[in-house]
Design a protein around this motif. Structure first.
Motif, PDB file in Angstrom:
ATOM      1  N   UNK A  81     -10.403  10.974  23.509  1.00 21.89           N
ATOM      2  CA  UNK A  81      -9.882   9.740  22.900  1.00 21.89           C
ATOM      3  C   UNK A  81      -9.663   9.917  21.404  1.00 21.89           C
ATOM      4  N   UNK A  82     -10.616  10.528  20.724  1.00 18.64           N
ATOM      5  CA  UNK A  82     -10.491  10.724  19.270  1.00 18.64           C
ATOM      6  C   UNK A  82      -9.323  11.638  18.919  1.00 18.64           C
ATOM      7  N   UNK A  83      -9.037  12.589  19.801  1.00 19.63           N
ATOM      8  CA  UNK A  83      -7.928  13.520  19.568  1.00 19.63           C
ATOM      9  C   UNK A  83      -6.567  12.861  19.774  1.00 19.63           C
ATOM     10  N   UNK A  84      -6.514  11.887  20.663  1.00 16.26           N
ATOM     11  CA  UNK A  84      -5.221  11.329  21.085  1.00 16.26           C
ATOM     12  C   UNK A  84      -4.925   9.903  20.638  1.00 16.26           C
ATOM     13  N   UNK A  85      -5.959   9.148  20.262  1.00 19.19           N
ATOM     14  CA  UNK A  85      -5.734   7.741  19.891  1.00 19.19           C
ATOM     15  C   UNK A  85      -6.134   7.518  18.448  1.00 19.19           C
ATOM     16  N   UNK A  86      -5.168   7.151  17.652  1.00 21.32           N
ATOM     17  CA  UNK A  86      -5.434   6.857  16.245  1.00 21.32           C
ATOM     18  C   UNK A  86      -5.543   5.345  16.063  1.00 21.32           C
ATOM     19  N   UNK A  87      -6.560   4.879  15.345  1.00 23.28           N
ATOM     20  CA  UNK A  87      -6.694   3.437  15.131  1.00 23.28           C
ATOM     21  C   UNK A  87      -5.466   2.866  14.440  1.00 23.28           C
ATOM     22  N   UNK A  88      -5.020   1.673  14.815  1.00 20.31           N
ATOM     23  CA  UNK A  88      -3.856   1.065  14.159  1.00 20.31           C
ATOM     24  C   UNK A  88      -4.159   0.747  12.704  1.00 20.31           C
ATOM     25  N   UNK A  89      -3.157   0.903  11.868  1.00 21.14           N
ATOM     26  CA  UNK A  89      -3.332   0.613  10.441  1.00 21.14           C
ATOM     27  C   UNK A  89      -3.120  -0.875  10.175  1.00 21.14           C
ATOM     28  N   UNK A  90      -3.849  -1.387   9.195  1.00 19.66           N
ATOM     29  CA  UNK A  90      -3.646  -2.772   8.760  1.00 19.66           C
ATOM     30  C   UNK A  90      -3.176  -2.747   7.305  1.00 19.66           C
ATOM     31  N   UNK A  91      -2.402  -3.760   6.943  1.00 21.16           N
ATOM     32  CA  UNK A  91      -1.859  -3.821   5.587  1.00 21.16           C
ATOM     33  C   UNK A  91      -2.215  -5.144   4.923  1.00 21.16           C
ATOM     34  N   UNK A  92      -2.541  -5.087   3.645  1.00 20.32           N
ATOM     35  CA  UNK A  92      -2.679  -6.291   2.831  1.00 20.32           C
ATOM     36  C   UNK A  92      -1.778  -6.082   1.611  1.00 20.32           C
ATOM     37  N   UNK A  93      -1.218  -7.161   1.107  1.00 20.34           N
ATOM     38  CA  UNK A  93      -0.249  -6.997   0.016  1.00 20.34           C
ATOM     39  C   UNK A  93      -0.230  -8.183  -0.936  1.00 20.34           C
ATOM     40  N   UNK A  94       0.429  -7.955  -2.032  1.00 19.21           N
ATOM     41  CA  UNK A  94       0.611  -8.986  -3.041  1.00 19.21           C
ATOM     42  C   UNK A  94       1.531  -8.426  -4.110  1.00 19.21           C
ATOM     43  N   UNK A  95       1.733  -9.167  -5.190  1.00 21.28           N
ATOM     44  CA  UNK A  95       2.570  -8.599  -6.256  1.00 21.28           C
ATOM     45  C   UNK A  95       2.013  -8.961  -7.626  1.00 21.28           C
ATOM     46  N   UNK A  96       2.257  -8.039  -8.550  1.00 22.30           N
ATOM     47  CA  UNK A  96       1.882  -8.226  -9.948  1.00 22.30           C
ATOM     48  C   UNK A  96       3.065  -8.773 -10.720  1.00 22.30           C
ATOM     49  N   UNK A  97       2.774  -9.617 -11.679  1.00 21.44           N
ATOM     50  CA  UNK A  97       3.780  -9.999 -12.681  1.00 21.44           C
ATOM     51  C   UNK A  97       3.256  -9.428 -14.003  1.00 21.44           C
ATOM     52  N   UNK A  98       3.899  -8.373 -14.468  1.00 19.00           N
ATOM     53  CA  UNK A  98       3.439  -7.655 -15.652  1.00 19.00           C
ATOM     54  C   UNK A  98       4.461  -7.763 -16.782  1.00 19.00           C
ATOM     55  N   UNK A  99       3.991  -8.152 -17.963  1.00 21.35           N
ATOM     56  CA  UNK A  99       4.877  -8.237 -19.134  1.00 21.35           C
ATOM     57  C   UNK A  99       4.188  -7.599 -20.333  1.00 21.35           C
ATOM     58  N   UNK A 100       4.999  -6.951 -21.157  1.00 18.79           N
ATOM     59  CA  UNK A 100       4.496  -6.358 -22.398  1.00 18.79           C
ATOM     60  C   UNK A 100       5.669  -6.294 -23.379  1.00 18.79           C
ATOM     61  N   UNK A 101       5.505  -6.953 -24.519  1.00 23.78           N
ATOM     62  CA  UNK A 101       6.608  -7.047 -25.486  1.00 23.78           C
ATOM     63  C   UNK A 101       6.516  -6.010 -26.600  1.00 23.78           C
ATOM     64  N   UNK A 102       5.684  -5.009 -26.426  1.00 23.33           N
ATOM     65  CA  UNK A 102       5.602  -3.911 -27.385  1.00 23.33           C
ATOM     66  C   UNK A 102       6.863  -3.057 -27.250  1.00 23.33           C
ATOM     67  N   UNK A 103       7.208  -2.299 -28.289  1.00 21.46           N
ATOM     68  CA  UNK A 103       8.406  -1.435 -28.209  1.00 21.46           C
ATOM     69  C   UNK A 103       8.376  -0.480 -27.012  1.00 21.46           C
ATOM     70  N   UNK A 104       7.188   0.011 -26.672  1.00 21.48           N
ATOM     71  CA  UNK A 104       7.060   0.910 -25.514  1.00 21.48           C
ATOM     72  C   UNK A 104       6.435   0.180 -24.325  1.00 21.48           C
ATOM     73  N   UNK A 105       6.813  -1.075 -24.177  1.00 19.64           N
ATOM     74  CA  UNK A 105       6.235  -1.933 -23.140  1.00 19.64           C
ATOM     75  C   UNK A 105       6.372  -1.375 -21.731  1.00 19.64           C
ATOM     76  N   UNK A 106       7.531  -0.796 -21.412  1.00 14.44           N
ATOM     77  CA  UNK A 106       7.762  -0.248 -20.067  1.00 14.44           C
ATOM     78  C   UNK A 106       6.762   0.864 -19.766  1.00 14.44           C
ATOM     79  N   UNK A 107       6.532   1.722 -20.762  1.00 12.21           N
ATOM     80  CA  UNK A 107       5.577   2.821 -20.579  1.00 12.21           C
ATOM     81  C   UNK A 107       4.164   2.296 -20.363  1.00 12.21           C
ATOM     82  N   UNK A 108       3.825   1.249 -21.070  1.00 15.99           N
ATOM     83  CA  UNK A 108       2.483   0.658 -20.927  1.00 15.99           C
ATOM     84  C   UNK A 108       2.307   0.042 -19.533  1.00 15.99           C
ATOM     85  N   UNK A 109       3.374  -0.603 -19.033  1.00 11.23           N
ATOM     86  CA  UNK A 109       3.324  -1.181 -17.685  1.00 11.23           C
ATOM     87  C   UNK A 109       3.142  -0.063 -16.653  1.00 11.23           C
TER      88      UNK A 109
END
Length: 265
Positions: A170-198
């Motif tokens: 069973x361990x060789x042939x059956x892999x447990x199903x994967x579960x997913x959790x998700x969300x999203x970040x809202x990231x802002x940075x107004x420094x000149x190199x803001x993108x790099x910091x994000x």
């Protein structure tokens, strides 16, 4: 060529059950179907239950030797009659049943291999297989249980030696199903190199593993989706929390703002 090893159910199917069978005879008024899952059980599909609408010639729809998925309309245990319908089975039910049967056929082979490895006779193996079906509803489900929970759960039915052999396969042939959790970040940075910091803040989150896979995708400024995939929700939730803490703290330490919003899966 030796016959395939199979474990069949005793008794009759239940009314409303979806079953799989092989067409044995086709007559003008209907087709007889041998039920693959049941011991010495045959049902009949009346011509009116073969397809929707008027059927002129039943042989345009079913042929001897054809594998069919049917719904049990009625069971007369005293007379041994089982009435079946092909037309009442939805496409989804048909696909699911065929997939279940494919998995069960694989499980029969695994059980046979496990039995041979411990020197068990086919007759004894069939008896144990019937007990496994009674407890777990299918041989495949029993193998899944052994894969996820360990061989010990099967010991009362199979004995320790066979349970260990089953769990190993069973361990060789059956892999447990994967579960997913998700969300999203809202990231802002107004420094000149803001993108790099994000990017730096997101990378800090990506480096969190702890038994889960972490993905971060760009959605559209200022949003970045995070998806954590694991074998169980407890681990996934724990890792998601660590990722969120890491990204938020890093972003703020780099002079930016960070907000996290949870998404339903």
């Amino acid at each position: 060529m030796s016959e395939k090893f199979m474990v069949k159910r005793d008794g009759f199917p239940s009314k409303g059950e979806i079953v799989i069978g092989t067409v044995t005879r086709v007559l003008d008024f209907g087709a007889f179907v041998s039920l693959d899952e049941y011991e010495n059980k045959e049902g009949m599909v009346h011509i009116s239950e073969v397809a929707s609408g008027w059927v002129k010639d039943i042989r345009d729809y079913v042929k001897k030797g054809q594998k069919v998925v049917c719904k049990v309309l009625n069971v007369d245990r005293k007379r041994g009659h089982i009435d079946l319908s092909i037309k009442d089975v939805t496409e989804r039910q048909r696909k699911e049943k065929l997939q279940q049967w494919k998995s069960e056929m694989r499980a029969f082979k695994w059980l046979e291999i496990a039995g041979e490895s411990v020197g068990m006779s086919k007759e004894e193996l069939v008896k144990i297989g019937k007990k496994l079906i009674k407890t777990y509803d299918s041989i495949y489900n029993a193998f899944e249980e052994a894969a996820y929970e360990g061989y010990e759960v099967l010991v009362p039915i199979t004995g320790e030696e066979l349970a260990k052999a089953i769990a190993e396969i069973a361990r060789e042939n059956i892999k447990p199903p994967k579960v997913k959790v998700r969300g999203y970040f809202e990231l802002t940075c107004f420094k000149p190199d803001g993108i790099e910091r994000i990017k730096k803040a997101l990378m800090a989150g990506m480096n969190v593993k702890d038994g889960a896979e972490v993905k971060i995708e760009y959605v559209g400024a200022p949003r970045y989706r995070v998806i954590v995939e694991s074998e169980d929700y407890k681990t996934a939730e724990s890792v998601l929390k660590k990722v969120v803490d890491k990204v938020v703290k890093t972003m703020k330490s780099l002079g930016g703002e960070a907000k996290f919003v949870r998404e339903a899966v």
